[in-house]
Design a protein around this motif. Sequence first.
Motif, PDB file in Angstrom:
ATOM      1  N   ALA A 137      -6.516   0.320  -7.688  1.00 33.86           N
ATOM      2  CA  ALA A 137      -5.645   1.419  -7.233  1.00 33.86           C
ATOM      3  C   ALA A 137      -5.799   1.619  -5.758  1.00 33.86           C
ATOM      4  N   GLY A 138      -6.766   1.310  -5.210  1.00 36.16           N
ATOM      5  CA  GLY A 138      -6.990   1.315  -3.513  1.00 36.16           C
ATOM      6  C   GLY A 138      -6.233   0.158  -3.079  1.00 36.16           C
ATOM      7  N   SER A 139      -6.322  -0.876  -3.715  1.00 35.34           N
ATOM      8  CA  SER A 139      -6.019  -2.301  -3.466  1.00 35.34           C
ATOM      9  C   SER A 139      -4.152  -2.339  -3.235  1.00 35.34           C
ATOM     10  N   ILE A 140      -3.658  -1.259  -4.296  1.00 38.68           N
ATOM     11  CA  ILE A 140      -2.285  -1.196  -4.140  1.00 38.68           C
ATOM     12  C   ILE A 140      -1.820  -0.152  -3.088  1.00 38.68           C
ATOM     13  N   ALA A 141      -2.566   1.090  -3.112  1.00 35.93           N
ATOM     14  CA  ALA A 141      -2.299   2.023  -2.110  1.00 35.93           C
ATOM     15  C   ALA A 141      -2.493   1.703  -0.651  1.00 35.93           C
ATOM     16  N   LEU A 142      -3.723   0.865  -0.170  1.00 39.53           N
ATOM     17  CA  LEU A 142      -4.136   0.590   1.131  1.00 39.53           C
ATOM     18  C   LEU A 142      -3.016  -0.103   1.969  1.00 39.53           C
ATOM     19  N   PRO A 143      -2.552  -1.273   1.260  1.00 36.07           N
ATOM     20  CA  PRO A 143      -1.613  -1.985   2.153  1.00 36.07           C
ATOM     21  C   PRO A 143      -0.428  -1.311   2.508  1.00 36.07           C
ATOM     22  N   LEU A 144       0.194  -0.300   1.738  1.00 35.94           N
ATOM     23  CA  LEU A 144       1.111   0.416   1.941  1.00 35.94           C
ATOM     24  C   LEU A 144       0.491   1.572   3.159  1.00 35.94           C
ATOM     25  N   TYR A 145      -0.488   2.164   2.782  1.00 34.02           N
ATOM     26  CA  TYR A 145      -0.814   3.227   3.862  1.00 34.02           C
ATOM     27  C   TYR A 145      -1.270   2.471   5.156  1.00 34.02           C
ATOM     28  N   VAL A 146      -1.571   1.482   5.121  1.00 31.73           N
ATOM     29  CA  VAL A 146      -2.085   0.666   6.646  1.00 31.73           C
ATOM     30  C   VAL A 146      -0.721   0.332   7.297  1.00 31.73           C
ATOM     31  N   THR A 147       0.215  -0.179   6.612  1.00 31.39           N
ATOM     32  CA  THR A 147       1.480  -0.687   7.363  1.00 31.39           C
ATOM     33  C   THR A 147       2.455   0.503   7.551  1.00 31.39           C
ATOM     34  N   ALA A 148       2.733   1.434   6.382  1.00 30.64           N
ATOM     35  CA  ALA A 148       3.671   2.426   6.727  1.00 30.64           C
ATOM     36  C   ALA A 148       3.161   3.607   7.179  1.00 30.64           C
ATOM     37  N   GLY A 149       1.838   4.195   6.861  1.00 28.50           N
ATOM     38  CA  GLY A 149       1.193   5.451   7.365  1.00 28.50           C
ATOM     39  C   GLY A 149       0.594   4.827   8.757  1.00 28.50           C
ATOM     40  N   LEU A 150      -0.259   3.966   8.896  1.00 27.13           N
ATOM     41  CA  LEU A 150      -0.706   3.732  10.248  1.00 27.13           C
ATOM     42  C   LEU A 150       0.139   3.030  11.165  1.00 27.13           C
ATOM     43  N   HIS A 151       1.109   2.252  10.605  1.00 28.71           N
ATOM     44  CA  HIS A 151       2.021   1.502  11.353  1.00 28.71           C
ATOM     45  C   HIS A 151       1.363   0.178  11.951  1.00 28.71           C
ATOM     46  N   GLN A 152       0.525  -0.270  11.227  1.00 32.33           N
ATOM     47  CA  GLN A 152      -0.254  -1.677  11.539  1.00 32.33           C
ATOM     48  C   GLN A 152       0.769  -2.422  10.782  1.00 32.33           C
ATOM     49  N   PRO A 153       0.752  -3.992  11.835  1.00 31.61           N
ATOM     50  CA  PRO A 153       1.414  -5.034  11.234  1.00 31.61           C
ATOM     51  C   PRO A 153       1.009  -5.611   9.933  1.00 31.61           C
ATOM     52  N   ASP A 154       1.734  -6.626   8.945  1.00 30.23           N
ATOM     53  CA  ASP A 154       1.274  -6.793   7.628  1.00 30.23           C
ATOM     54  C   ASP A 154       0.265  -7.792   8.036  1.00 30.23           C
ATOM     55  N   SER A 155      -0.175  -8.470   9.098  1.00 27.02           N
ATOM     56  CA  SER A 155      -1.231  -9.358   9.158  1.00 27.02           C
ATOM     57  C   SER A 155      -2.719  -8.774   9.021  1.00 27.02           C
ATOM     58  N   THR A 156      -2.565  -7.090   9.313  1.00 32.64           N
ATOM     59  CA  THR A 156      -3.653  -6.192   9.395  1.00 32.64           C
ATOM     60  C   THR A 156      -4.455  -6.261   7.991  1.00 32.64           C
ATOM     61  N   VAL A 157      -3.440  -6.355   6.945  1.00 29.61           N
ATOM     62  CA  VAL A 157      -3.876  -6.455   5.534  1.00 29.61           C
ATOM     63  C   VAL A 157      -4.698  -7.590   5.286  1.00 29.61           C
ATOM     64  N   GLY A 158      -4.310  -8.703   5.631  1.00 27.07           N
ATOM     65  CA  GLY A 158      -5.149  -9.868   5.465  1.00 27.07           C
ATOM     66  C   GLY A 158      -6.463  -9.761   6.148  1.00 27.07           C
ATOM     67  N   LEU A 159      -6.502  -9.341   7.364  1.00 29.51           N
ATOM     68  CA  LEU A 159      -7.527  -9.294   8.344  1.00 29.51           C
ATOM     69  C   LEU A 159      -8.638  -8.191   7.474  1.00 29.51           C
ATOM     70  N   LEU A 160      -8.342  -7.309   6.923  1.00 26.99           N
ATOM     71  CA  LEU A 160      -9.119  -6.390   6.258  1.00 26.99           C
ATOM     72  C   LEU A 160      -9.990  -6.937   5.061  1.00 26.99           C
ATOM     73  N   PHE A 161      -8.799  -7.475   4.181  1.00 24.10           N
ATOM     74  CA  PHE A 161      -9.447  -8.295   3.228  1.00 24.10           C
ATOM     75  C   PHE A 161     -10.414  -9.339   3.402  1.00 24.10           C
ATOM     76  N   SER A 162     -10.198 -10.024   4.591  1.00 23.45           N
ATOM     77  CA  SER A 162     -11.125 -11.335   4.955  1.00 23.45           C
ATOM     78  C   SER A 162     -12.424 -10.447   5.349  1.00 23.45           C
ATOM     79  N   ALA A 163     -12.439  -9.415   6.348  1.00 19.27           N
ATOM     80  CA  ALA A 163     -13.476  -8.648   6.626  1.00 19.27           C
ATOM     81  C   ALA A 163     -14.431  -8.154   5.557  1.00 19.27           C
ATOM     82  N   CYS A 164     -14.023  -7.636   4.596  1.00 16.14           N
ATOM     83  CA  CYS A 164     -14.495  -7.136   3.263  1.00 16.14           C
ATOM     84  C   CYS A 164     -15.380  -8.331   2.609  1.00 16.14           C
ATOM     85  N   ALA A 165     -14.590  -9.474   2.589  1.00 18.69           N
ATOM     86  CA  ALA A 165     -15.144 -10.706   2.082  1.00 18.69           C
ATOM     87  C   ALA A 165     -16.192 -11.254   2.875  1.00 18.69           C
TER      88      ALA A 165
END
Length: 448
Positions: free
Chosen positions: A271-299
């Motif tokens: 559920a967080g993986s569904i909400a977080l990309p929308l929160y990061v891009t729409a709420g914090l106004h980060q670019p789409d590439s930030t989502v991939g960067l966060l997933f990679s850092a976690c991995a």
Amino acid sequence: MRSIAGNTRPFVALAGAVLLLGIADSMAGAYLVLFASRHAGLTPVQIGLFTAAPAAGGIVVATLIARRFDRRPTRGYAIGAATLGALGLTLLTTTRSAPLLIVIAAFLLGAHQAVFPQLFALARVVTSNERTTPLLRSFWSLAWALGPLAGAVMLGHLGFPGLLRASAVVLALAALTTAAVPAPRPTQPQAALAARPDRPCAGAAGRAMPAASPPGGEQPAPHRDRPPGAGLWIRLRTFTISRYGSRPPTGEGVGVAATTGVILFFLAMFAGSIALPLYVTAGLHQPDSTVGLLFSACAAVEIIVALGLAVLPDRVNQRLLIAAAMMALAVFYGISLLADDLTLLLAGQVARGIAIAVVSAAGIRYFQDLMRPATARATTLFANATAAGSLLAGALAGPAIQHWGQVTTLVLCGGAAMLGGGVFCIRQRNRSATRQDARPVTVGDQAP
């Protein structure tokens, strides 16, 4: 480690298959929510159904395959499921119809969900080494470190359709690599599962032969001496011992509380993986590439943790370790909600990586130990608990985001993670679920 070195060929092939599977999953999975939202134009509720559909189909497919694998281990199930998944990713690029996308996700991507538990069950049978699980899990984490970054590059140059087609190609390569794993040979308990010695068998002259007697030669009491209902109990117990030679691999050693805890954890994670990309891009106004960067850092964090689990002493209480990792996911959500830039978002990935790596790697091994010799069913029970969490996440996250917003949804995810950790510990107070609990049961033993 020496035992794994002695099985170099199967381990290398399995590691390659897991790595390619993870790259395909992460390339597509990291951006699947954005694909549904921006490319297909789905609403939050439709996005939830779309992300839940593979989990629903995966539970059914993985369960059916697992029972057959335990009777007759084979690479064919993993290869077939990966091939269907590649077809599904390709077909996603041909339509923007929400009902059709959900159907493709349920049937083809649902079949693809069975690949992961099949590879880990295959590893347990082929290598016969319980340390293989965390090592293979580190390759999965490595894939998730590389895949989202590669996906970001492909997304920028090829768009969503090109990204999904490239993921399908990688998934097809994973199927080919799985074919390089040596064909598994059934172990003695698995051969017993396939032979079904509880049934009468034909002798050399074609006449029926009785089923094997329980160990120790004990025979059921004559019918006249049995109390009411004892006949059924004796037949079931004789069937169990003659068929398995130990405690039946039904999952009762794992327990409802432990399984529920895993479901709640993955509900919070997905559920967080569904909400977080929308929160990061729409709420914090980060670019789409930030989502991939966060997933990679976690991995990247997961890799380190998974390798550490491979050398963790056996005396460490696995149940408490897993429960503590579930609590770490709640810490991640707290850090994410405090973030106002990329720095704190990246810092939160440390807690998320620890949580996912420990629960995923230690959890699979924990279930396998308590349900041996039914390796595939143990791995699939854990995978189905994961899929159930994903299914609930897809059904609940979309409406929650639509009605309450991304921040409230992330708060609820943190609460679900804490609840999962608490529920997972419940049985620890009643009956310790360690590997010693899975000792063989003889006819004379007292049922637990």
